[in-house]
Design a protein around this motif. Structure first.
Motif, short mmCIF file in Angstrom:
data_model
loop_
_atom_site.label_atom_id
_atom_site.label_comp_id
_atom_site.label_asym_id
_atom_site.label_seq_id
_atom_site.Cartn_x
_atom_site.Cartn_y
_atom_site.Cartn_z
N HIS A 191 0.85 -1.20 0.00
CA HIS A 191 0.00 0.00 0.00
C HIS A 191 0.87 1.24 0.00
N GLY A 192 0.26 2.35 -0.38
CA GLY A 192 0.92 3.63 -0.19
C GLY A 192 1.06 3.93 1.28
N ILE A 193 1.99 4.83 1.60
CA ILE A 193 2.28 5.16 3.00
C ILE A 193 2.91 6.54 3.04
N GLY A 194 2.78 7.21 4.16
CA GLY A 194 3.39 8.53 4.29
C GLY A 194 2.93 9.24 5.55
N ARG A 195 1.89 10.04 5.42
CA ARG A 195 1.34 10.72 6.60
C ARG A 195 0.50 9.76 7.43
N THR A 196 -0.03 8.72 6.78
CA THR A 196 -0.77 7.68 7.48
C THR A 196 -0.25 6.33 7.02
N MET A 197 -0.67 5.27 7.72
CA MET A 197 -0.15 3.93 7.43
C MET A 197 -0.66 3.40 6.11
N HIS B 210 -3.05 0.62 -3.79
CA HIS B 210 -2.85 -0.78 -3.39
C HIS B 210 -1.74 -1.37 -4.24
N VAL B 211 -0.87 -2.16 -3.60
CA VAL B 211 0.25 -2.79 -4.31
C VAL B 211 0.03 -4.30 -4.28
N ALA B 212 -0.50 -4.85 -5.35
CA ALA B 212 -0.79 -6.28 -5.41
C ALA B 212 0.50 -7.09 -5.44
N ASN B 213 0.42 -8.32 -4.95
CA ASN B 213 1.59 -9.20 -4.93
C ASN B 213 1.70 -10.07 -6.18
N GLY C 161 -0.60 -0.15 -15.09
CA GLY C 161 -0.94 0.52 -13.85
C GLY C 161 -0.29 1.88 -13.68
N LEU C 162 -0.37 2.36 -12.45
CA LEU C 162 0.10 3.69 -12.07
C LEU C 162 1.57 3.90 -12.44
N LYS C 163 1.87 5.07 -12.98
CA LYS C 163 3.26 5.42 -13.26
C LYS C 163 3.99 5.68 -11.94
N LEU C 164 5.22 5.20 -11.85
CA LEU C 164 6.02 5.37 -10.64
C LEU C 164 6.80 6.68 -10.73
N ASP C 165 6.22 7.73 -10.19
CA ASP C 165 6.85 9.04 -10.21
C ASP C 165 7.70 9.25 -8.96
N PRO C 166 8.80 9.99 -9.06
CA PRO C 166 9.57 10.31 -7.86
C PRO C 166 8.68 10.98 -6.81
N GLY C 167 8.84 10.55 -5.58
CA GLY C 167 8.03 11.07 -4.48
C GLY C 167 6.95 10.10 -4.04
N ALA D 282 4.65 0.83 0.85
CA ALA D 282 5.00 -0.32 1.69
C ALA D 282 4.80 -1.56 0.81
N ILE D 283 5.88 -2.23 0.49
CA ILE D 283 5.85 -3.41 -0.38
C ILE D 283 5.97 -4.63 0.51
N GLU D 284 5.01 -5.59 0.40
CA GLU D 284 5.01 -6.67 1.38
C GLU D 284 4.54 -8.02 0.80
N PRO D 285 5.45 -8.74 0.15
CA PRO D 285 5.10 -10.10 -0.26
C PRO D 285 4.93 -11.03 0.93
N TRP D 286 3.92 -11.89 0.85
CA TRP D 286 3.69 -12.92 1.87
C TRP D 286 3.15 -14.15 1.16
N PHE D 287 3.65 -15.31 1.59
CA PHE D 287 3.29 -16.56 0.94
C PHE D 287 2.95 -17.62 1.98
N CYS D 288 2.07 -18.53 1.60
CA CYS D 288 1.78 -19.74 2.37
C CYS D 288 2.44 -20.92 1.65
N ARG D 289 2.85 -21.92 2.41
CA ARG D 289 3.64 -22.99 1.81
C ARG D 289 2.86 -23.79 0.77
N SER D 290 1.57 -24.05 1.01
CA SER D 290 0.88 -24.96 0.10
C SER D 290 -0.54 -24.53 -0.26
N THR D 291 -0.85 -23.24 -0.12
CA THR D 291 -2.16 -22.75 -0.52
C THR D 291 -2.07 -21.25 -0.78
N ASP D 292 -3.06 -20.72 -1.50
CA ASP D 292 -3.19 -19.26 -1.60
C ASP D 292 -4.48 -18.77 -0.95
#
Length: 259
Positions: free
Chosen positions: A174-180, A185-188, A195-201, A205-215
């Motif tokens: 997700h985006g982050i800055g003044r609030t959490m 949204h940053v999909a995994n 999608g959105l252009k990545l502009d400076p500024g 918060a980038i957060e990959p998470w995986f389960c061993r044998s299911t999604d």
């Protein structure tokens, strides 16, 4: 609405990020076989208060949880992967623990998470943790100015596929800055050059998470803790990252062990 941060504002987020990284590294050394999860929670509360910071979790009541959340850490053990509610549980040899935290200092927020094994590791757990860390680094490398948000998502998805893990689309970064939690949204998983252009500024918060044998996931009766649907083990890695003209800047890097 997406707010691009100035160089000065990113610098202020970096101050928060340094504290978050240092505290996560400290908590990793505190976590050991025989330590209660509530000991970790109260240790973090003390450190946050000493720093004059504010927890972004305390009293947080989003649509996906049973709020308000009355802790400063998410502590997720074994098959729990996200939003683990700290509780009276003593860590055992071989437990896989994920710690997630977000705090604000002087109005600027940083968010980060790590997973590790307490005591004797199972090689399969180490591989799972490694996959999230490799995916995070790949996503950071893809977070280049002028690129697209899909480049970040695709980088995570490619690592997951290479390791043989599925990707759950319900929760991501997700985006982050003044609030959490800010836009976007940053999909995994995703498609590059979309999608959105990545502009400076832009700060994410980038957060990959995986389960061993299911999604697939399920919720505990506490309304917060998210577990793998099949009881398999899980792992989660996260950094706060700023897009700058010179490339991605990680704001929550942790000091190396022993430093």
């Amino acid at each position: 609405m997406i707010e691009l941060k100035s160089v000065e504002e990113i610098g202020r987020m970096a101050v928060t990020g340094q504290f978050v990284g240092e505290l996560l590294a400290e908590l990793r050394t505190v976590a050991a076989v025989g330590v209660n999860l509530m000991d970790l929670e109260h240790h973090a509360r003390r450190r946050i208060a000493e720093r004059g910071a504010e927890s972004c979790y305390w009293d947080y009541a989003p649509s996906f949880g049973r709020g308000p959340f009355r802790n400063v850490l998410c502590l997720s053990v074994n098959d729990a992967v996200l939003h683990g509610l700290p509780h009276d549980y003593v860590l055992r040899d071989g437990d896989l623990l994920s710690i997630d935290m977000a705090v604000g200092i002087d109005g600027w927020v940083a968010d980060s998470a790590l997973s590790f094994v307490v005591g004797t590791p199972d090689p399969a757990d180490l591989r799972l943790i490694e996959a999230t860390e490799v995916a995070l680094e790949a996503a950071i490398a893809a977070a280049q100015p002028g690129g697209r948000l899909g480049d970040i998502s695709a980088a995570i998805g490619e690592v997951a596929e290479a390791y043989g893990y599925g990707v759950n689309a319900e929760f991501g970064g997700h985006g982050i800055g003044r609030t959490m939690h800010e836009a976007p949204h940053v999909a995994n998983d995703g498609r590059p050059r979309r999608g959105l252009k990545l502009d400076p500024g832009l700060t994410l918060a980038i957060e990959p998470w995986f389960c061993r044998s299911t999604d697939k996931i399920r919720y505990d009766s506490d309304g917060w803790t998210i577990r793998s649907a099949d009881g398999s083990r899980t792992a989660h890695s996260e950094h706060t990252v700023a897009i700058t003209a010179a490339g991605p800047q990680v704001l929550t890097r942790r000091p190396a062990p022993g430093h």
